[in-house]
Design an enzyme around this catalytic site. Structure first.
Site, PDB file in Angstrom:
ATOM      1  N   LYS A  22     -10.400  19.942   0.578  1.00 14.18           N
ATOM      2  CA  LYS A  22      -9.492  19.411  -0.461  1.00 14.18           C
ATOM      3  C   LYS A  22      -9.472  17.888  -0.431  1.00 14.18           C
ATOM      4  O   LYS A  22      -9.604  17.233  -1.462  1.00 14.18           O
ATOM      5  CB  LYS A  22      -8.074  19.943  -0.210  1.00 14.18           C
ATOM      6  CG  LYS A  22      -6.986  19.187  -0.973  1.00 14.18           C
ATOM      7  CD  LYS A  22      -5.594  19.716  -0.693  1.00 14.18           C
ATOM      8  CE  LYS A  22      -4.883  19.128   0.498  1.00 14.18           C
ATOM      9  NZ  LYS A  22      -4.299  17.797   0.293  1.00 14.18           N
ATOM     10  N   ASN A  23      -9.294  17.318   0.771  1.00 12.90           N
ATOM     11  CA  ASN A  23      -9.093  15.869   0.841  1.00 12.90           C
ATOM     12  C   ASN A  23     -10.381  15.082   0.624  1.00 12.90           C
ATOM     13  O   ASN A  23     -10.340  13.882   0.354  1.00 12.90           O
ATOM     14  CB  ASN A  23      -8.423  15.484   2.165  1.00 12.90           C
ATOM     15  CG  ASN A  23      -6.965  15.921   2.186  1.00 12.90           C
ATOM     16  OD1 ASN A  23      -6.422  16.327   1.156  1.00 12.90           O
ATOM     17  ND2 ASN A  23      -6.341  15.844   3.347  1.00 12.90           N
ATOM     18  N   CYS A 122       7.417  11.880  -0.291  1.00 10.90           N
ATOM     19  CA  CYS A 122       7.305  13.336  -0.303  1.00 10.90           C
ATOM     20  C   CYS A 122       7.906  13.855   0.990  1.00 10.90           C
ATOM     21  O   CYS A 122       8.447  13.084   1.782  1.00 10.90           O
ATOM     22  CB  CYS A 122       5.853  13.767  -0.479  1.00 10.90           C
ATOM     23  SG  CYS A 122       4.831  13.426   0.936  1.00 10.90           S
ATOM     24  N   ARG A 127       5.654   7.119   2.321  1.00 12.35           N
ATOM     25  CA  ARG A 127       4.277   7.000   1.823  1.00 12.35           C
ATOM     26  C   ARG A 127       4.062   5.893   0.786  1.00 12.35           C
ATOM     27  O   ARG A 127       3.797   6.143  -0.398  1.00 12.35           O
ATOM     28  CB  ARG A 127       3.797   8.354   1.297  1.00 12.35           C
ATOM     29  CG  ARG A 127       3.942   9.432   2.349  1.00 12.35           C
ATOM     30  CD  ARG A 127       3.252  10.699   1.996  1.00 12.35           C
ATOM     31  NE  ARG A 127       1.802  10.587   2.024  1.00 12.35           N
ATOM     32  CZ  ARG A 127       0.997  11.598   1.734  1.00 12.35           C
ATOM     33  NH1 ARG A 127       1.507  12.765   1.391  1.00 12.35           N
ATOM     34  NH2 ARG A 127      -0.298  11.440   1.773  1.00 12.35           N
ATOM     35  N   ASP A 325      -2.731  16.195  10.073  1.00 10.29           N
ATOM     36  CA  ASP A 325      -2.730  17.403   9.238  1.00 10.29           C
ATOM     37  C   ASP A 325      -2.877  18.689  10.055  1.00 10.29           C
ATOM     38  O   ASP A 325      -2.833  19.785   9.489  1.00 10.29           O
ATOM     39  CB  ASP A 325      -3.837  17.329   8.175  1.00 10.29           C
ATOM     40  CG  ASP A 325      -3.553  16.264   7.130  1.00 10.29           C
ATOM     41  OD1 ASP A 325      -2.402  15.814   7.051  1.00 10.29           O
ATOM     42  OD2 ASP A 325      -4.485  15.886   6.390  1.00 10.29           O
ATOM     43  N   ARG A 417      -1.332  24.663  -2.465  1.00 10.50           N
ATOM     44  CA  ARG A 417      -1.852  23.316  -2.728  1.00 10.50           C
ATOM     45  C   ARG A 417      -3.123  23.059  -1.914  1.00 10.50           C
ATOM     46  O   ARG A 417      -3.984  22.284  -2.343  1.00 10.50           O
ATOM     47  CB  ARG A 417      -0.814  22.254  -2.334  1.00 10.50           C
ATOM     48  CG  ARG A 417       0.339  22.120  -3.298  1.00 10.50           C
ATOM     49  CD  ARG A 417       1.181  20.920  -2.922  1.00 10.50           C
ATOM     50  NE  ARG A 417       0.305  19.816  -2.530  1.00 10.50           N
ATOM     51  CZ  ARG A 417       0.494  19.028  -1.478  1.00 10.50           C
ATOM     52  NH1 ARG A 417       1.533  19.175  -0.704  1.00 10.50           N
ATOM     53  NH2 ARG A 417      -0.354  18.062  -1.207  1.00 10.50           N
TER      54      ARG A 417
HETATM   55  N1  EPU Z   1       0.440   3.639   4.521  1.00  9.99           N
HETATM   56  C1  EPU Z   1       1.047   2.426   4.281  1.00  9.99           C
HETATM   57  N2  EPU Z   1       0.667   1.768   3.128  1.00  9.99           N
HETATM   58  C2  EPU Z   1      -0.255   2.251   2.267  1.00  9.99           C
HETATM   59  C3  EPU Z   1      -0.868   3.486   2.542  1.00  9.99           C
HETATM   60  C4  EPU Z   1      -0.499   4.158   3.681  1.00  9.99           C
HETATM   61  O1  EPU Z   1       1.882   1.960   5.043  1.00  9.99           O
HETATM   62  O2  EPU Z   1      -0.537   1.597   1.266  1.00  9.99           O
HETATM   63  C5  EPU Z   1       0.811   4.373   5.734  1.00  9.99           C
HETATM   64  C6  EPU Z   1       1.347   5.776   5.414  1.00  9.99           C
HETATM   65  O3  EPU Z   1       2.725   5.754   5.097  1.00  9.99           O
HETATM   66  C7  EPU Z   1       1.020   6.524   6.682  1.00  9.99           C
HETATM   67  C8  EPU Z   1      -0.315   5.904   7.110  1.00  9.99           C
HETATM   68  O4  EPU Z   1      -0.374   4.625   6.475  1.00  9.99           O
HETATM   69  O5  EPU Z   1       1.990   6.237   7.663  1.00  9.99           O
HETATM   70  C9  EPU Z   1      -1.547   6.706   6.744  1.00  9.99           C
HETATM   71  O6  EPU Z   1      -1.494   7.076   5.373  1.00  9.99           O
HETATM   72  P1  EPU Z   1      -2.806   7.275   4.499  1.00  9.99           P
HETATM   73  O7  EPU Z   1      -2.783   6.306   3.374  1.00  9.99           O
HETATM   74  O8  EPU Z   1      -4.009   7.285   5.368  1.00  9.99           O
HETATM   75  O9  EPU Z   1      -2.563   8.727   3.882  1.00  9.99           O
HETATM   76  P2  EPU Z   1      -3.143   9.203   2.497  1.00  9.99           P
HETATM   77  O10 EPU Z   1      -4.461   8.591   2.288  1.00  9.99           O
HETATM   78  O11 EPU Z   1      -2.107   9.058   1.434  1.00  9.99           O
HETATM   79  C10 EPU Z   1      -4.499  11.260   3.370  1.00  9.99           C
HETATM   80  C11 EPU Z   1      -4.450  12.751   3.204  1.00  9.99           C
HETATM   81  C12 EPU Z   1      -3.248  13.313   3.937  1.00  9.99           C
HETATM   82  C13 EPU Z   1      -3.370  12.927   5.408  1.00  9.99           C
HETATM   83  C14 EPU Z   1      -3.456  11.401   5.536  1.00  9.99           C
HETATM   84  C15 EPU Z   1      -3.656  10.931   6.958  1.00  9.99           C
HETATM   85  C16 EPU Z   1      -5.481  13.147   1.053  1.00  9.99           C
HETATM   86  C17 EPU Z   1      -5.338  13.619  -0.349  1.00  9.99           C
HETATM   87  N3  EPU Z   1      -4.368  13.085   1.791  1.00  9.99           N
HETATM   88  O12 EPU Z   1      -3.307  10.764   2.770  1.00  9.99           O
HETATM   89  O13 EPU Z   1      -3.346  14.726   3.810  1.00  9.99           O
HETATM   90  O14 EPU Z   1      -2.244  13.389   6.109  1.00  9.99           O
HETATM   91  O15 EPU Z   1      -4.576  10.932   4.745  1.00  9.99           O
HETATM   92  O16 EPU Z   1      -4.800  11.484   7.504  1.00  9.99           O
HETATM   93  O17 EPU Z   1      -6.575  12.862   1.488  1.00  9.99           O
HETATM   94  C18 EPU Z   1      -2.550  16.928   3.654  1.00  9.99           C
HETATM   95  O18 EPU Z   1      -3.704  17.283   3.342  1.00  9.99           O
HETATM   96  O19 EPU Z   1      -1.652  17.755   3.941  1.00  9.99           O
HETATM   97  C19 EPU Z   1      -2.236  15.511   3.699  1.00  9.99           C
HETATM   98  C20 EPU Z   1      -0.979  15.054   3.677  1.00  9.99           C
END
Ligand code: EPU
Length: 449
Positions: A22-23, A122, A127, A325, A417
């Site tokens: 998915k990711n 969420c 986030r 995850d 999801r």
């Molecule tokens: N963060 C910031 N600022 C930003 C972006 C992120 O402070 O602009 C922080 C977040 O709050 C968090 C950390 O950095 O504490 C990591 O967040 P990241 O941006 O890496 O998460 P994401 O890219 O939004 C993806 C996956 C998540 C997974 C995370 C971490 C997808 C669609 N989602 O989210 O997957 O937990 O990376 O590995 O790829 C799931 O599949 O259940 C899921 C939540």
């Protein structure tokens, strides 16, 4: 609303195939916006998050056709941009799925402007998306916030301009932020260097697809990615990597039921931190092929246990560390370990919603800040529980498989999801799990909000 009804205590046996990730698939789908030529993606999982992304792409002028060409063949998703006039990702869709933010970089780079509703928080935390915006601003984007929308424009409505971008935040890098900046930089003028890039396998998969489309990218999978901008990108035919989180969840399913399961299409090389913890717990993960002769991301392996589960310490970290995850699923497993385990969450400090529900099933968990101490118990007991987010819900399914009696998991739309037909696949290896409508389950009942 659907629920899962699970009778615990059954042994599992048989083989499960790991689906496309998915990711990985979400940013790959969004990257189709970067080209005028057709993009074919294979093994995109059939999930509600994917359908939401496809709906969003449809609104942004992408024609999409998905089908299974032959029985047992990989599913095929064909995408082609037919209209470039729309550049607004509306709140209606973005609010249903945070990963809608993936379209930000591709639309800005290709169409010169973009408007994406700011995703809210969420269940797993606040986030923010500040790093995505910082990264695009470093490439010259002019960004404002208007009526809850992120509005970004390329300088003089032309191309973005390559620069050095630092994507480190308080919790390390950002996965989707790296995907956005890397995608946008493929069409920028000059060289972009992303420092503190996310190293996740999903980023490597995106880079591989972009390279096959004509992008010039080196270093994906390391904390420094270098992108030489090109003027256009072409079409591509790409197979999505298998889902390491789904694989880890099924490994825990074998372990918690003291069973033996075989997994095919399993991305073992992307799962070393998870399999290392499983071995420490006393769960064996044995590749059944010669690793060197096969694609290391598509292995067959057998999961088995030696009986007693041992307690361990786990700290979630960016890849190649232990994935957040899989935190809830491993916590469910550790509820039945012989001793005290310690789980520390370093990516999403509030991602502990499963703790209260696991406690209702008889586990003994004490949370202090971002650390949970899990004292193993001999037996969990079935109970009506509430799914709160995707992975927390997967943890509850695992606990239910090992519990005495019946568990009813409410709000399984969270599971839909990210896990395709989870109930059918677990039932195919011997689990007693049924999807029912909430109204059909009155004997057990629920607490309502
Ligand atoms: N963060 C910031 N600022 C930003 C972006 C992120 O402070 O602009 C922080 C977040 O709050 C968090 C950390 O950095 O504490 C990591 O967040 P990241 O941006 O890496 O998460 P994401 O890219 O939004 C993806 C996956 C998540 C997974 C995370 C971490 C997808 C669609 N989602 O989210 O997957 O937990 O990376 O590995 O790829 C799931 O599949 O259940 C899921 C939540």
């Amino acid at each position: 609303m659907d629920v899962f009804v699970i009778e615990g205590g059954r042994k599992l046996a048989g083989t499960l195939r790991i689906n496309g990730s998915k990711n990985a698939a979400l940013p790959l789908l969004a990257a189709s916006l970067l080209t005028d030529e057709p993009v074919t993606l294979r093994d995109v999982p059939d999930l509600s998050d994917i359908r939401n992304m496809e709906r969003l792409l449809g609104e942004l002028g992408v024609e999409i056709e998905s089908h299974n060409e032959e029985e047992n063949a990989l599913s095929t998703t064909r995408l082609r941009v037919v209209d470039q006039s729309e550049f607004h990702a509306r709140y209606d869709i973005v609010r249903t799925m945070r990963a809608s933010i993936c379209v930000l970089g591709p639309i800005l780079a290709k169409r010169g402007q973009v408007r994406v509703s700011m995703p809210g928080g969420c269940a797993i935390g606040q986030r923010p998306v500040d790093l995505h915006l910082r990264g695009l601003e470093a490439l010259g984007a002019i960004i404002t916030l208007e009526g809850g929308d992120i509005v970004a424009k390329s300088p003089h409505s032309g191309r973005l301009i390559g620069d050095t971008v630092f994507l480190g935040g308080p919790f390390g890098s950002t996965v989707l932020g790296t995907a956005n900046v890397m995608s946008a930089a493929t069409l920028a003028q000059g060289t972009t260097i992303i420092e503190c890039a996310a190293c996740e396998p999903e980023i490597v998969d995106l880079a591989n697809m972009l390279i096959a489309m004509g992008a010039q990218i080196t270093g994906a999978g390391s904390p420094r990615i270098i992108i030489e901008g090109v003027e256009t990108l072409g079409g591509v035919d790409h197979v999505v990597i298998p889902d390491r989180i789904e694989a880890g969840t099924f490994m825990c399913a074998a372990a918690i039921t003291n069973s033996t399961l075989t997994l095919t299409n399993c991305p073992l090389d992307a799962m070393m931190s998870a399999t290392d913890r499983l071995e420490a717990i006393g769960v064996h993960v044995d590749p059944t092929n010669q690793r060197s002769t096969l694609d290391p991301l598509r292995q067959t392996c057998t999961i088995s246990t030696s009986g007693k589960l041992k307690p361990v310490q786990i700290t979630t970290q960016p890849h190649p560390g232990f994935p957040t995850d899989l935190q809830a699923q491993f916590m469910a497993l550790l509820c039945l370990a012989d001793g005290n385990s310690v789980v520390t969450e370093k990516i999403f400090p509030e991602r502990f919603l499963h703790v209260a529900e696991l406690t209702r099933m008889g586990s003994s968990i004490h949370k202090h800040g971002t650390t949970a101490v899990i004292s193993g118990v001999k037996q969990l007991t079935g109970a009506p529980v509430m799914a709160s987010d995707l992975r927390a819900s997967a943890g509850l399914v695992l606990a239910a498989l090992a519990s005495q009696g019946t568990t009813v998991i409410n709000r399984v739309y969270h599971i839909d999801r990210g896990y395709e037909r989870l109930e059918d696949r677990l039932a195919s290896v011997g689990a007693s799990i049924r999807r029912m409508n909430e109204k059909e389950t009155t004997p057990i009942g629920f607490m309502t909000e």
